[in-house]
Each structure stands twice: as C-alpha cells, then as structure tokens.
Design a protein around this motif. Structure first.
Motif, PDB file in Angstrom:
ATOM      1  N   GLU A   1       0.804  -1.224   0.000  1.00 46.67           N
ATOM      2  CA  GLU A   1       0.000   0.000   0.000  1.00 46.67           C
ATOM      3  C   GLU A   1       0.833   1.269   0.000  1.00 46.67           C
ATOM      4  N   ASP A   2       0.232   2.311  -0.550  1.00 47.92           N
ATOM      5  CA  ASP A   2       0.794   3.662  -0.487  1.00 47.92           C
ATOM      6  C   ASP A   2       2.239   3.718  -0.965  1.00 47.92           C
ATOM      7  N   GLY A   3       2.555   2.873  -1.936  1.00 50.70           N
ATOM      8  CA  GLY A   3       3.860   2.973  -2.572  1.00 50.70           C
ATOM      9  C   GLY A   3       4.967   2.142  -1.966  1.00 50.70           C
ATOM     10  N   ARG A   4       4.656   1.333  -0.941  1.00 50.13           N
ATOM     11  CA  ARG A   4       5.711   0.488  -0.366  1.00 50.13           C
ATOM     12  C   ARG A   4       6.148  -0.559  -1.395  1.00 50.13           C
ATOM     13  N   THR A   5       7.456  -0.793  -1.471  1.00 42.30           N
ATOM     14  CA  THR A   5       8.002  -1.832  -2.354  1.00 42.30           C
ATOM     15  C   THR A   5       8.485  -2.995  -1.477  1.00 42.30           C
ATOM     16  N   PRO A   6       8.746  -4.160  -2.071  1.00 42.10           N
ATOM     17  CA  PRO A   6       9.134  -5.308  -1.243  1.00 42.10           C
ATOM     18  C   PRO A   6      10.481  -5.121  -0.539  1.00 42.10           C
ATOM     19  N   SER A   7      10.564  -5.698   0.646  1.00 42.61           N
ATOM     20  CA  SER A   7      11.840  -5.801   1.343  1.00 42.61           C
ATOM     21  C   SER A   7      12.347  -7.230   1.191  1.00 42.61           C
ATOM     22  N   ILE A   8      13.550  -7.478   1.687  1.00 44.67           N
ATOM     23  CA  ILE A   8      14.105  -8.836   1.614  1.00 44.67           C
ATOM     24  C   ILE A   8      13.226  -9.839   2.359  1.00 44.67           C
ATOM     25  N   TRP A   9      12.459  -9.373   3.347  1.00 43.95           N
ATOM     26  CA  TRP A   9      11.584 -10.316   4.058  1.00 43.95           C
ATOM     27  C   TRP A   9      10.360 -10.689   3.232  1.00 43.95           C
ATOM     28  N   ASP A  10       9.817  -9.760   2.452  1.00 46.49           N
ATOM     29  CA  ASP A  10       8.706 -10.119   1.553  1.00 46.49           C
ATOM     30  C   ASP A  10       9.165 -11.213   0.599  1.00 46.49           C
ATOM     31  N   THR A  11      10.383 -11.062   0.099  1.00 49.54           N
ATOM     32  CA  THR A  11      10.929 -12.029  -0.853  1.00 49.54           C
ATOM     33  C   THR A  11      11.226 -13.368  -0.176  1.00 49.54           C
ATOM     34  N   PHE A  12      11.902 -13.297   0.980  1.00 50.90           N
ATOM     35  CA  PHE A  12      12.313 -14.516   1.694  1.00 50.90           C
ATOM     36  C   PHE A  12      11.095 -15.367   2.061  1.00 50.90           C
ATOM     37  N   CYS A  13      10.006 -14.685   2.462  1.00 53.90           N
ATOM     38  CA  CYS A  13       8.802 -15.422   2.875  1.00 53.90           C
ATOM     39  C   CYS A  13       8.208 -16.255   1.742  1.00 53.90           C
ATOM     40  N   ARG A  14       8.523 -15.887   0.490  1.00 53.75           N
ATOM     41  CA  ARG A  14       8.014 -16.637  -0.673  1.00 53.75           C
ATOM     42  C   ARG A  14       8.921 -17.797  -1.051  1.00 53.75           C
ATOM     43  N   LYS A  15      10.067 -17.897  -0.405  1.00 55.99           N
ATOM     44  CA  LYS A  15      10.999 -18.968  -0.745  1.00 55.99           C
ATOM     45  C   LYS A  15      10.522 -20.263  -0.069  1.00 55.99           C
ATOM     46  N   PRO A  16      10.281 -21.316  -0.844  1.00 57.34           N
ATOM     47  CA  PRO A  16       9.734 -22.543  -0.254  1.00 57.34           C
ATOM     48  C   PRO A  16      10.584 -23.037   0.926  1.00 57.34           C
ATOM     49  N   GLY A  17       9.918 -23.308   2.044  1.00 55.23           N
ATOM     50  CA  GLY A  17      10.597 -23.859   3.208  1.00 55.23           C
ATOM     51  C   GLY A  17      11.261 -22.838   4.102  1.00 55.23           C
TER      52      GLY A  17
ATOM     53  N   PRO B   1      11.458   0.369   2.924  1.00 53.85           N
ATOM     54  CA  PRO B   1      10.811   0.389   1.600  1.00 53.85           C
ATOM     55  C   PRO B   1       9.460   1.099   1.589  1.00 53.85           C
ATOM     56  N   ARG B   2       8.941   1.463   2.763  1.00 62.96           N
ATOM     57  CA  ARG B   2       7.715   2.255   2.793  1.00 62.96           C
ATOM     58  C   ARG B   2       8.038   3.740   2.591  1.00 62.96           C
ATOM     59  N   VAL B   3       9.115   4.203   3.212  1.00 65.47           N
ATOM     60  CA  VAL B   3       9.394   5.640   3.140  1.00 65.47           C
ATOM     61  C   VAL B   3      10.345   6.001   1.999  1.00 65.47           C
ATOM     62  N   GLN B   4      11.108   5.036   1.527  1.00 62.33           N
ATOM     63  CA  GLN B   4      12.005   5.298   0.390  1.00 62.33           C
ATOM     64  C   GLN B   4      11.987   4.049  -0.502  1.00 62.33           C
ATOM     65  N   PRO B   5      10.926   3.918  -1.325  1.00 64.85           N
ATOM     66  CA  PRO B   5      10.775   2.693  -2.125  1.00 64.85           C
ATOM     67  C   PRO B   5      12.031   2.405  -2.934  1.00 64.85           C
ATOM     68  N   GLY B   6      12.457   1.152  -2.900  1.00 70.65           N
ATOM     69  CA  GLY B   6      13.644   0.779  -3.647  1.00 70.65           C
ATOM     70  C   GLY B   6      14.942   1.135  -2.960  1.00 70.65           C
ATOM     71  N   GLY B   7      14.854   1.921  -1.869  1.00 72.81           N
ATOM     72  CA  GLY B   7      16.044   2.165  -1.057  1.00 72.81           C
ATOM     73  C   GLY B   7      16.930   3.302  -1.504  1.00 72.81           C
ATOM     74  N   ARG B   8      16.511   4.021  -2.539  1.00 76.27           N
ATOM     75  CA  ARG B   8      17.282   5.203  -2.948  1.00 76.27           C
ATOM     76  C   ARG B   8      16.336   6.226  -3.568  1.00 76.27           C
ATOM     77  N   GLY B   9      16.815   7.441  -3.664  1.00 76.06           N
ATOM     78  CA  GLY B   9      16.001   8.470  -4.295  1.00 76.06           C
ATOM     79  C   GLY B   9      15.132   9.208  -3.290  1.00 76.06           C
ATOM     80  N   PRO B  10      14.119   9.904  -3.805  1.00 78.01           N
ATOM     81  CA  PRO B  10      13.337  10.778  -2.934  1.00 78.01           C
ATOM     82  C   PRO B  10      12.441  10.002  -1.975  1.00 78.01           C
ATOM     83  N   VAL B  11      11.979  10.718  -0.986  1.00 81.42           N
ATOM     84  CA  VAL B  11      11.088  10.128  -0.001  1.00 81.42           C
ATOM     85  C   VAL B  11       9.720   9.872  -0.635  1.00 81.42           C
TER      86      VAL B  11
END
Ligand code: GBH
Length: 462
Positions: free
Chosen positions: A33-49, A89-99
């Motif tokens: 929501e509201d422009g948040r992009t995935p973090s490493i935990w969003d990705t890790f949670c999708r890894k089987p097991g 990733p909620r306040v600075q989507p992608g980890g760089r650039g503007p807020v």
C-alpha cells in the motif's frame, strides 16, 4: 488469579523508563500500500521452506490500518515509551532516491498519536527490512548499502526530529549479518561466511554514517542516538582450555566484533588474527573505524537467554571438517520457552554487569526482553500466562540486580506489545503481552500485560 506467586519487583527507581516494543514488518501488514516496495523479508517469505507454514507479513497485525486503536492500547498499559521501527521500503521505495510522502506520513501520524497519548516514541531505523532492490545490488556485503542507509536515516530524521528524541540505527546487526548472510535462516537467506563479515562491517559503517548525519542535522543538538544489539552470555561449558577458547570465540563473534569497534574504534585482535589465519578479513578502509566509533548516547540491549560453549563436538573432535575449531553452543539445563530457549535470568544480570565493566560510561536500556509460550486463550481471548509473567518478573528483577552492582540501565521495553510475525517461525510463536486473534484482529491483554501495567504503577509510586 495467578496460580503461582510472582514476587513484586523491587529496587528500581521511580524514573525508570518502561516501554513496549514492536517492529514494522512484524506488525504493519499493508505490504503493497501507499507505494511500499518489497523488502528482503517479503521475498524470503516466498521462498519454499524458509518460513513456517509459508507465512508472511502481508497482513500481520494489520497495524497500518489500526494504528490509532493500537496507540490507545499502548496507553492503557501505562508505559512511558513505545519502540517501533520504520519500514525503509515504505518511506524510500527501492532504497534510494526521494522520499515517498504517503509512506512517511504513516510515521508522522503515529508519532502525533503517541505524543497526544503522552507516550515517548523510540524510533528504530532498521529492523531487518532492507529494500529488495538494494539486496539485488549486493545487499549489506556491498559497501554502498551503508551510504544508502545513511541517506534513508536522514530522510526519516528530517521529518520526525521535531517530535522524536531517540533514534536508534540498527536492530541486532548480528542477526542481519550472521543469520541473513551466513546461516541463511533469515532474509536474504544467503550462506557465505565472508559475505557475513562484509555485512558486519557495512552495517556498522552505516550506523556510524547515519549517526553523524543525524547529529549534524539536529536542530536542537539534544537528540539521543543509539544502536541495539542482541547479546547473551558465553560461558565455557567446563573449565578446560578447549571450552574456554570456544567461549572466547563465541563472545568475540557475537558481542566484541560489534562493541569494540563501536566503542574503541578497533576490531578485537584475537578475532582478526583467527580470521586472517583462515584467509578472511573485515573490509576496513582508512577512516572507517573513526566513523564507526562516533559517540552515541544509549546502548539498546536485547536479551533472551545465555549459553555455554564447548570446544568439542559430540564425538569429541576439536576441529570440524573444514579444519576450523569447534564452537558448540550448549543450552543451560533450565526450563524452556516455546522457542525451546532456556530461561536464564541470572545470566541477564551477568551480561549487564559485564557490559558495564568492559564498556563503561555507556547508559543502557533494555530494548527487548520477553518470551514465547504456548498460550491458551479462554473463550473471551484472555490468556492467563503465568509463565510469561514469571519470565518478565524474573528478568526485570535481574535488571534491578545488575543496577545494584553498578550497571547503568535506565529502562526496560517488553518484547512484544502484541503477538506478531515471528520471522522464520511465522505466527505460531507468540511473544505478545497482548493476544492477537489473527482471524478477527482482536487484541486482548494477557495476564502478563496487566501485571506489567500494575508493576509500572507500583515502581512509579502512583
Ligand atoms: C529479536 O531477535 C528480534 O529483534 C525480534 O524481532 C524478535 O521477534 C525477537 O527477538 C524474538 O525472537 O540460538 O544462535 O540464534 C532475537 C534473536 C535470538 C538472536 C536468540 C540470538 C541466540 C543465539 N536472537 N539468539 S542463536
């Protein structure tokens, strides 16, 4: 009524700081929501097991949508402070650039809501949710990530510094570096020893750079800066040289490689030498250790349990298949929590007294302490958690004992405000002093929460 007798907490001053703690990914939900992009935990949670039952933080405690009611809940517990983390990733989507204004606005509202409720906000800038784009670029083993973190920290600081006094940079860099990049049981799930050493150094560098940036930008010049480390105790299992060496190594890799550079601007020589003998080293450049050792005001201590260490494996070998000395953790023979973690309050006292002795002049606050148990709610959702109440009571008592021996501990935050997403353990392990029914999102304070509230009132003398 409790079926066991909990002795009252004594020996803490009326101005001792009391709080409850959470972290963004574990409670917020609203993952897209509201422009948040995935973090490493969003990705890790999708890894089987990777995570129990393939669970994830997409909804979690839905705190993002229930924040005002959750602040009212925090207020009802009578605490002084609330420790939460900001989702990068909620306040600075992608980890760089503007807020991202919509993402940062959530923390703005949270801070206002807390202040209106008379609760002091304690901000953690990084509780493990690295933007996935930065991991794709190399993650914490890459030096550039430290600079990206300092940029992000200063964006958050600029927005909140007028209302927030305390900013801590990292939560438990040991977990990020060791569990994330070497053991692989936390995000991003990589398994490379040298990567984990590089991650340690760049996490510490990011802490130092961020602290310098925030301090320079502080308009009052009176902010409190800090870092939170997870620490235990490392005693030799027996008094043999082999076991004492194992305990020294465990303490070096778990505690001293963080606190020595932070406080003294150098990595511990014994560990540096041993790493060199296996062809490894921290990627230190000129000037890094000055940045890492930039002064800060408070050390956050997260304590769960202490351990013993043996220098032999179960067959008596002193070296593993790769020729490295064995460092085998042995859990003390005490009752266990639902995490199978031993309950060791006296080692909490031991740790705090040792920190006071080896790293003097550094005020400490317990930023996390608590326990998971197999809670059994009654039909109204109430949990009569004698076990958790006893855990909290004995560990708060341990803090009072450490203070009596000189340790400068100023406050205690219970982990956690409410049941939440317990990382690789998913939702099965419940650390909350407030029960969460994940179907209805109903919150019900457990007995431990009511005991905590009453204890705070008694210590304050109110
Ligand atoms: C904290 O991590 C986290 O900050 C918090 O988010 C989490 O929910 C909470 O604790 C409960 O887990 O057995 O080798 O791992 C604590 C992680 C657990 C790391 C105990 C050190 C002991 C050594 N710590 N662990 S090992």
């Amino acid at each position: 009524a409790p079926s066991i007798v909990i002795p009252p907490v004594t020996g803490l001053p009326a101005d001792f700081r009391w709080g409850v703690a959470t972290s963004a990914y574990q409670i917020e939900g609203a993952a897209a929501e509201d422009g948040r992009t995935p973090s490493i935990w969003d990705t890790f949670c999708r890894k089987p097991g990777a995570v129990h039952n393939a669970e994830h933080g997409d909804v979690a405690c839905d705190h993002y949508h229930r924040m005002p009611a959750d602040v009212a809940l925090i207020k009802s517990l009578g605490v002084d402070s609330y420790r939460f983390s900001v989702s990068w990733p909620r306040v600075q989507p992608g980890g760089r650039g503007p807020v991202n204004p919509a993402g940062l606005a959530f923390y703005d509202r949270l801070v206002d809501e807390l202040l209106a409720a008379g609760i002091d906000p304690w901000v953690t800038l990084y509780h493990w949710d690295l933007p996935q784009e930065l991991e794709d670029a190399g993650g914490w083993p890459l030096r550039d990530t430290a600079y990206r973190f300092a940029d992000y920290a200063s964006l958050v600081f600029d927005k909140l510094q007028d209302r927030v006094d305390t900013f801590t940079t990292l939560n438990e860099p040991w977990c990020s570096a060791w569990l994330g990049y070497h053991v692989g049981v936390h995000a991003p799930g990589r398994s490379n020893f040298d990567d984990s050493l590089f991650a340690v150094h760049h996490l510490l560098l990011g802490h130092g750079l961020a602290t310098q940036r925030m301090r320079a930008a502080s308009s009052s010049g009176a902010h409190t800066f800090g870092i939170t480390l997870n620490m235990g105790t490392a005693d030799p299992l027996t008094d043999t040289v082999t076991d004492r060496e194992a305990a020294r190594r465990a303490d070096g890799m778990g505690l001293r490689i963080y606190l020595d550079p932070l406080r003294y601007g150098r990595y511990p020589a014994d560990i540096v030498d041993e790493l060199a003998s296996r062809g490894s080293a921290f990627p230190v450049r000129d000037g890094d250790l000055e940045i890492i050792s930039t002064p800060f005001e408070v050390l956050g201590v997260n304590f769960y349990f202490g351990q013993d260490f043996a220098g032999t494996d179960l067959d008596g070998n002193t070296h593993d298949a790769l020729g490295e000395p064995v460092v085998r953790a042995v859990l003390p023979d005490t009752p266990r929590t639902a995490m199978d973690w031993p309950i060791t309050p006296e080692r909490f006292t031991q740790l705090l007294v040792r920190l006071h002795k080896d790293y003097p002049g550094l005020p400490m606050v317990i930023t996390e302490n608590g326990a998971a148990f197999a809670d059994e709610p009654d039909s109204s959702g109430y949990v009569a958690d004698d076990n958790r109440t006893a855990y909290l009571a004995s560990h708060i008592g341990a803090v009072a004992d450490a203070r009596a021996q000189g340790a400068d501990v100023r406050g205690y935050f219970a982990w956690s405000l409410m049941d939440n997403f317990e990382w690789a353990e998913g939702y099965a392990k419940r650390f909350g002093i407030v029960h969460v029914d994940y179907a209805s999102q109903e919150r019900t304070p457990k007995q431990s929460a009511l005991w905590f509230r009453d204890t705070i009132g008694r210590v304050r003398g109110s």
